[in-house]
Design an enzyme around this catalytic site. Structure first.
Site, short mmCIF file in Angstrom:
data_model
loop_
_atom_site.label_atom_id
_atom_site.label_comp_id
_atom_site.label_asym_id
_atom_site.label_seq_id
_atom_site.Cartn_x
_atom_site.Cartn_y
_atom_site.Cartn_z
N GLN A 199 -9.71 -6.01 -5.87
CA GLN A 199 -8.86 -4.72 -5.78
C GLN A 199 -9.62 -3.58 -5.45
O GLN A 199 -9.40 -2.69 -4.52
CB GLN A 199 -7.99 -4.37 -7.07
CG GLN A 199 -6.72 -5.14 -7.08
CD GLN A 199 -5.52 -4.33 -6.57
OE1 GLN A 199 -5.43 -4.36 -5.36
NE2 GLN A 199 -4.89 -3.64 -7.32
N GLY A 224 -5.21 0.83 -14.86
CA GLY A 224 -4.88 0.61 -13.44
C GLY A 224 -5.95 0.83 -12.37
O GLY A 224 -7.14 1.38 -12.69
N GLY A 253 -5.49 -0.25 -8.91
CA GLY A 253 -4.94 -0.37 -7.25
C GLY A 253 -5.49 0.70 -6.42
O GLY A 253 -5.89 0.30 -5.14
N GLU A 254 -5.40 1.89 -6.76
CA GLU A 254 -5.93 2.85 -5.75
C GLU A 254 -7.17 3.52 -6.11
O GLU A 254 -7.69 4.04 -5.07
CB GLU A 254 -4.87 4.04 -5.91
CG GLU A 254 -3.55 3.32 -5.55
CD GLU A 254 -2.09 4.17 -5.92
OE1 GLU A 254 -1.72 4.85 -5.30
OE2 GLU A 254 -1.66 3.85 -6.82
N PHE A 277 0.79 -1.26 -0.05
CA PHE A 277 -0.20 0.09 0.01
C PHE A 277 0.77 1.37 -0.04
O PHE A 277 0.50 2.29 0.34
CB PHE A 277 -0.95 -0.12 1.04
CG PHE A 277 -1.67 -1.32 1.46
CD1 PHE A 277 -2.43 -1.82 0.28
CD2 PHE A 277 -1.50 -2.11 2.36
CE1 PHE A 277 -3.40 -3.12 0.54
CE2 PHE A 277 -1.91 -3.60 2.53
CZ PHE A 277 -3.09 -3.79 1.50
N LYS A 313 -12.33 -11.10 -11.90
CA LYS A 313 -12.40 -11.17 -10.63
C LYS A 313 -11.34 -10.66 -9.54
O LYS A 313 -11.73 -10.14 -8.35
CB LYS A 313 -12.23 -13.14 -10.46
CG LYS A 313 -12.50 -13.39 -9.03
CD LYS A 313 -12.14 -15.00 -8.91
CE LYS A 313 -12.83 -15.96 -9.76
NZ LYS A 313 -12.51 -17.42 -9.45
N GLY A 354 -0.17 -8.34 -4.26
CA GLY A 354 -1.71 -8.85 -3.87
C GLY A 354 -2.55 -8.25 -4.85
O GLY A 354 -3.71 -8.75 -4.93
N THR A 355 -2.12 -7.45 -5.87
CA THR A 355 -2.71 -6.87 -7.01
C THR A 355 -2.99 -7.73 -7.87
O THR A 355 -4.01 -7.75 -8.63
CB THR A 355 -1.78 -5.94 -7.52
OG1 THR A 355 -0.47 -6.50 -7.78
CG2 THR A 355 -1.58 -4.83 -6.62
N ARG A 386 -9.72 -0.91 -19.32
CA ARG A 386 -10.17 -2.45 -19.52
C ARG A 386 -9.87 -3.05 -18.20
O ARG A 386 -8.65 -2.71 -17.59
CB ARG A 386 -9.29 -3.00 -20.66
CG ARG A 386 -9.58 -4.19 -20.94
CD ARG A 386 -8.96 -4.96 -22.05
NE ARG A 386 -9.14 -6.66 -21.86
CZ ARG A 386 -8.30 -7.38 -21.85
NH1 ARG A 386 -6.95 -7.03 -21.91
NH2 ARG A 386 -8.75 -8.48 -21.74
#
Lengths: 229, 746, 330
Positions: free
Chosen positions: B646, B710, B712-713, B246, B641, B474-475, B636
């Site tokens: 995420q 992206g 992740g955030e 993180f 899953k 873990g992404t 995209r």
């Protein structure tokens, strides 16, 4: 060692008069965040450092100086995942450190070392416990099952398979603890509904936030574990 | 080959079986012979000088191999710092090298490291180290640090004080409706469940291997090589799995240098797994913020001015700017005028760093709460207010956002949530005795592009191995890149192996800024193009090939595993046949590291909408989030899953931010009082409801050939505001200081 | 963690003998608090005497009464779900289940929970220089420190720490009796006398002597305890210490309160039996007004600090809520 000294420190809060910042809302901080100071200049109490801040720190263990340094090693036999291990251990060794540092069973994870995260959860005589708060020498005669002991060869335990299927993890670090805990949760009969699963799985923190998927995984696995619930 | 579906396949993690059986090896889990253990001693004052250290008792304790202090630590050859701007060369946030002198700049700073044969011995011996200080008055809160405060112009290349037009006339215009409020967020700490850790092993003086929990293997390699004057290839960094990060494992932190120093001094490999307590001081945190938002709008809700003034904490051991306004108010809405101010107050507190959506996360929280407040001033639905100010173009750059589908996100979210049934008046909805609140907020995060290279090897038996020194925190990187490799190379998913987490592989950038999928995906795309070209070159020279004597430029992949003429796909050949006939067991290519092209005609940004429900007991008011619907527009989605996971993860962390999380400090010593997982409250399973995630939009091929921006955030941005707005809707109480704990609702 | 020698006690007599002979020896039960504190460097026993194998893990009916006897080594999880507890003392079951996590409850013992030490930050981490509990005379770091989790009742200038147990709050309400064995034989300690207020000696937390072993906790028959409830207010939904908690039981007769048992957690150095609240309830109608007045009666003496004054209002509301819940029970 230097002695204590008294010090009156110049006011670090002092600000120029009529500073325009005084009139707006300031400030958060570690300490005053909750009270937005309208007048910073008003907080000019001199900061005096007391003796405890100063120094002298026998903080880190003065009394330990007189303590016995030596360690009496203890011989134990532990049964882990069905195998008996003959060990000579420093009694300070936690079950978790034994598994990870001595037996290369690194599936059990260290996430806090203080019983606050659940990543180290293993099954002790079938019951879930935090291995970080368990002394290894105290476990002679007990049956210990770790994440490495759940699968039957290449055949994943239904809980493991369900975690994969429902993506009940991301980084995977809390996962062995979650799975051991989940297995026990179902066996205890504490997986009857979503609310119960959530509460009874709250001893396993997941910082990636896979909780909803963990709940789904447990719901699937509970039907396949052959446990009357 | 372009894949135009927005949702990729719903595969399970390719590394799933390793993780659920405990066989996935994280950094400190590698078995290294003769490995010793380290335990730190940290400062208990926030500012001052170490006047004496007594290490005798520690040194004579059983098993102790070395006690490192500033007096005896082998100092690195490169003094300190560096790498902040040149991100390809690693990132330092705390620029001071550990044990470099007798100065203390914050409580919790490493002042000694004990190395012993066992962990138990090291921990005990560390407790025997005695320290004397000459303390000085520390700066422990922002109010005290005003004289030292600064208004930084830039944060790397980013203008952190952006401006458009003049906000003051609108803010002073009494005909317009407005909001002027201050929102604050506390120090938050990443707390991945895997604590940072490293094993450092020297081979002589010139070769170093580290197994290190990091988001940036190449960065660590580069810094360690520079720091110790080693050849790059003689520094190996290995990190196949990261137990969450993180942001706190993105830069190189003092413990990594300490372990390397200790291994050198002790002459054995050293393992240093940080105690959880030190994760609150030595690997960064999200800085506390105080943000004043001023909005002026017409009675129809059209924003005329947004002013976003932020105050955040910095430190004395390096620079950190949390760009709250620049990453929220300067991006999100079409306002006539925008002004962002950012002031940093250096404190004698451990240095902050990037934590999941740095800047965006606190900034969007403040702005989205202010917009909610505006909606009540205007008597408009919160969604309508946002629609009224929808930005087709980037407000400052003046170019259109690429593939933006935020309106659709609002619509889908509102529909799935049942938003139309909301009674707009606060403190009106009930479930039995419980107060019910519905709130919403916008999510946003920019699309970042960095440079990477990938190596692809195709074997004659049809297998492919693709490598890049990227990371899976873990992404889902292993899975996503296996998927992308399969698509781009034209090799079945099951036959692709994607490898990462080793500095031996071609360059991968820091796994931060939600850039990896696009950046590494592009490198894989490029490698695939090269591979196809290499195969085509073999084919055109091969008399037995249907493509014999064709022009290489006329050949492309026409179907998975098959090259053919673009204009006459009937003339085609199999990858594996081409290789076999050429007598090759394998063919390998490596894409080039190229600076990403900048598309000045578009702005690239992901968007989303959160809708959430809270329930609160009126008498004993703990907030429980009971329902969340999140809709994301991020181009995209490579693996459906895992992408959903995420987003859920971001939402969960955002619920923690809204309701629970705060690192608090002792006002005297400056030490964190709750540096543990018992009292730093991350959400538990019982805090989290079902989270309904949807994706809308289209692949953003203007951004990169993968079409992915992206994920992740973005999930964490806005959710804290949605919760806070729901709390207001439930209770009529506006809590502007996170976290919203029970005491604040009394 | 300092070095120590480890031995397993064969019987309680031997355990008591060994501890009596060595002032720095400690009993090892579940270890969930002791091992943690040893890792922190707060507890530094030279010797651990493992009592986990002693036959003290039964929950049984007390002969000749409807009360129960809880063995010292009954694990929190077993106690919480024991039919004698769930049927007769639901407040205790709820309190136990609201504490810690399932894993910790599987380890933690009844006696260990009685001896659980405070979560005060300034006590728990020796890096903080001031703590009169840990180091007498060093001062109280919490008094002017970050004292959000600290006491509002019964504290002293020496110490404003709180007792962290949930189980003990229920036991305080239930008039439990602690049975101990020492060199001079067995004695009993009424629950109200077991834990101490900090006064001038905050380091002395209980009236248990260092050479005594807790063998059991007796719960007397309280027929109306079937109508009881534990309310825990915390910052997150689970796995967190109480900001404030309330254990309550009511005996009602025609809408009036005949008997009441109320204890508070998270507010004092010991599980706080709210006797003033109880007195204010007796003979009154079971309605919110009564509950409000009863809460006031106890909290009139409460004193907050910079960060924890909210606990006074929170405790007031929690008492009202808990009593209302109990009153509504069938």
């Amino acid at each position: 060692m230097s002695d204590e000294f008294e010090a009156t420190v110049p006011d670090p809060h002092a600000s120029p008069p009529n500073d325009p910042l005084d009139d707006i809302l300031i400030f958060g901080s570690v300490e005053t965040r909750r009270r937005f100071l309208k007048k910073v200049a008003g907080t000019s109490a001199a900061l005096t450092l007391g003796p405890h801040l100063m120094g002298l720190s026998d903080l880190q263990g003065a009394s330990a100086i007189t303590t016995n340094h030596s360690t009496t090693m203890v011989d134990v036999q532990l049964k882990i995942n069905g195998a008996v291990h003959k060990l000579r251990l420093d009694p300070r060794t936690s079950l978790l450190d034994l598994l990870r540092e001595h037996l290369q069973l690194t599936g059990s994870k260290k996430g806090c070392d203080h019983g606050q995260c659940g990543a180290c959860t293993v099954l002790l005589n079938g019951r879930r416990v935090n291995s970080c708060l368990t002394l290894a020498v105290a476990l002679e005669g007990d049956e210990i099952t770790t994440i490495e002991g759940l699968a039957q060869g290449d055949q994943l335990h239904p809980m493991q398979a369900a975690f994969v299927e429902h993506d009940g993890f991301q980084c995977g670090y809390c996962t062995p603890g979650q799975i051991c805990s989940a297995v026990a949760c179902v066996q205890e009969g504490h997986a009857k509904d979503d609310a119960q699963i959530r509460e009874w799985m709250s001893g396993n923190l997941c910082r990636c936030g896979a909780y909803p998927n963990i709940v789904d995984a447990i719901k699937e696995a509970r039907g396949k574990m052959g446990v009357a619930s | 080959m372009a894949n135009t579906n927005i949702l990729g396949p719903a595969r399970s993690r390719v590394d799933g079986p390793l993780k659920v059986t405990g066989r996935a090896k994280y950094a400190v889990e590698f078995e290294i012979p003769r490995c010793a253990h380290a335990w730190p001693v940290v400062s208990t004052i926030s500012k001052g000088t170490i006047t004496a250290m007594d290490t005798k008792a520690a040194e004579s304790a059983p098993g102790v191999l070395k006690v490192l202090t500033h007096q005896n630590a082998p100092q690195p050859t490169e003094a300190s710092g560096g790498g902040g701007a040149a991100r390809s060369e690693g990132i330092r946030i705390e620029e001071r090298n550990p044990l470099s002198d007798d100065k203390v700049h914050y409580a919790g700073q490493f002042i000694a490291l004990v190395v012993a044969q066992t962990l138990e011995q090291a921990r005990y011996a560390a407790s025997l180290v005695k320290v004397n200080y000459a303390p000085e008055a520390p700066l422990l809160d922002m109010a005290a640090a005003r004289k030292e405060s600064e208004k930084p112009k830039k944060n790397n290349d980013e203008n952190v004080q952006p401006k458009k037009g003049d906000v003051e006339p609108a803010l002073a215009n009494h005909i317009l409706l407005g909001v002027r409020q201050t929102y604050s967020t506390p120090t938050e700490t990443h707390n991945p469940i895997e604590m940072s850790g490293i094993i450092a092993a020297w081979e002589g003086d010139r070769k170093l291997t580290v197994w290190n929990a990091t988001q940036f293997v190449k960065g660590v390699q580069s810094i360690l090589a520079r720091t110790y004057g080693l050849d790059l290839e003689n520094v190996r960094v290995i990190c196949p799995f990261v137990g969450g990060a993180f942001g706190c494992k993105g830069a190189l932190w003092p413990h990594e240098l300490l372990a390397v120093m200790a291994a050198k001094a002790a002459g054995v490999p050293v393992k240093f797994h940080l105690p959880r307590r030190e994760m609150f001081t030595t690997t960064g945190h999200r800085t506390p913020t105080v943000q004043e938002i001023s909005l002026a709008a017409t009675s129809k809700g059209k924003l005329q001015a947004i002013k976003h003034v932020s105050h955040t904490a910095g430190a004395f051991v390096g620079d950190w700017v949390e760009s709250c306004g620049a990453r929220s108010s300067a991006v999100m809405y079409a306002s006539e005028a925008i002004k962002v101010e950012e002031t940093v107050y250096p404190l004698n507190v451990a240095i902050p760093t990037f934590m999941r959506a740095p800047g965006e996360c606190p900034g969007v929280y403040a702005l989205e709460c202010a917009l909610d407040e505006l909606s009540y001033v205007l008597s408009m639905d919160p969604v309508e207010v946002r629609l009224a100010n929808h930005a087709d173009d980037h407000p400052l750059k003046g170019v259109p956002f690429s593939a933006k589908h935020l309106k659709e996100a609002y619509q889908v979210g509102a529909e799935k949530f049942g938003w139309s049934k909301r009674n707009p008046r606060p403190d009106t909805m009930r479930d039995g005795d419980l107060k019910v609140g519905w709130g919403m907020a916008t999510a946003t995060y920019p699309a970042h592009k960095m440079s990477a290279a990938a190596k692809a090897t195709l074997f004659a038996d049809g297998r492919a191995v693709v490598q890049c020194a990227t990371h899976d925190l873990g992404t889902g990187a292993y899975t996503a890149f296996t998927q992308i490799s399969s698509e781009q190379l034209g090799v079945p998913y099951e036959k692709v192996t994607f490898e990462l987490g080793k500095s031996d592989f071609p360059f991968g950038p820091v796994a931060g800024g939600s850039n990896s999928t696009g950046t590494v995906g592009t490198a894989i795309h490029d490698a695939a193009q090269m591979l196809h070209r290499a195969l085509a070159e073999l084919a055109v020279d091969d008399a037995q090939s249907p493509l014999h004597r064709a022009k290489v430029n006329d050949i492309a992949m026409i179907a998975p595993g098959r090259l053919g003429l673009k204009k006459d796909p009937n003339k085609s050949d199999n990858f594996t046949d081409i290789l076999k006939r050429a007598g090759k067991n394998a063919i390998a290519v490596q894409s080039k590291m190229e600076e990403p092209e900048e598309d000045k005609k578009h702005a690239f940004q992901s968007w989303g909408a959160h809708f959430c429900e809270v329930k609160i007991d009126p008498l004993v008011p703990r907030v429980q989030v009971t329902r969340v619907v999140t809709v994301i527009n991020c181009g995209r989605v490579v693996t459906a899953k895992l992408a959903r996971s995420q987003i859920i993860g971001g939402v969960v962390m955002g619920i923690g931010m809204a309701l629970h999380e705060a690192t608090e400090y002792d006002p005297k010593t400056g030490m964190p009082v709750n540096p543990n997982l018992a009292e730093y409250h991350v959400p538990t399973n019982a805090d989290i409801p079902e989270i309904d995630v949807h994706f809308v939009g289209e692949p953003d091929f203007a951004f990169n050939p993968i079409g992915a921006r992206g994920i992740g955030e973005i999930g964490i941005t806005g959710i804290a505001a949605a919760v806070a707005n729901a709390v207001y809707h439930a209770t009529g109480k506006r809590i502007r200081d996170l976290p919203i704990t029970p005491d604040k609702l009394l | 963690m300092n070095p120590f020698t480890y031995s397993r006690a064969a019987d309680w007599q031997g355990a008591v003998h060994d501890v009596a002979a060595d002032p720095s020896a400690k009993f090892l039960g579940g270890g969930t608090n002791l091992i943690d504190l040893m890792k922190m460097g707060v507890e530094k026993p030279d010797r651990l005497i493992d009592i986990n194998r002693l036959p003290l893990a039964q929950v049984e009916e007390m002969p000749g009464s409807a009360g129960i006897r809880i063995g010292a080594l009954v694990r929190n999880s077993d106690l919480a779900e024991h039919p004698l507890v769930t049927s007769r003392y639901p407040v205790l079951s709820e309190a136990l289940l609201s504490g810690a996590s399932p894993q910790l409850r599987n380890l933690a013992t009844t006696a260990g929970n009685l001896l659980q030490r405070t979560r005060c930050y300034y006590f728990y981490d020796p890096a903080f220089p001031m703590c009169n509990k840990r180091q007498p005379g060093s001062g109280c770091g919490a008094l002017e420190g970050y004292n959000r989790i600290h006491a509002i009742l019964g504290q002293s200038e020496q110490c404003i720490a709180t007792h962290p147990s949930d189980m003990c709050v229920a036991m305080a309400a239930l008039d439990a009796v602690v049975r101990v064995q020492g060199p001079k034989g067995e004695r009993t300690i009424p629950f109200a006398d077991f834990h101490r207020l900090p006064g001038d000696t905050p380091g002395v937390e209980t009236n248990l002597q260092p050479n005594e072993l807790i063998t059991a906790v007796d719960l007397p028959a309280i027929p109306f305890a079937t109508r009881s409830h534990y309310l825990k207010v915390r910052d997150r939904a689970s796995y967190a210490f109480a900001l404030v908690s309330v254990a309550a039981a009511l005996e009602l007769e025609g809408g009036n309160i005949k008997s009441a048992r109320v204890a508070l957690g998270g507010v004092a150095h010991k599980p706080w039996r709210a006797t003033k609240t109880e007195q204010a309830l007796i003979g009154k109608k079971a309605d919110p007004e009564t509950f409000r007045a009863a809460a006031e009666a106890e909290l009139a003496a409460a004193k907050g600090y910079k960060y924890n004054s909210f606990k006074i209002e929170l405790a007031r509301r929690a008492i009202i809520q808990a009593l209302s819940t109990v009153a509504k029970m069938a």
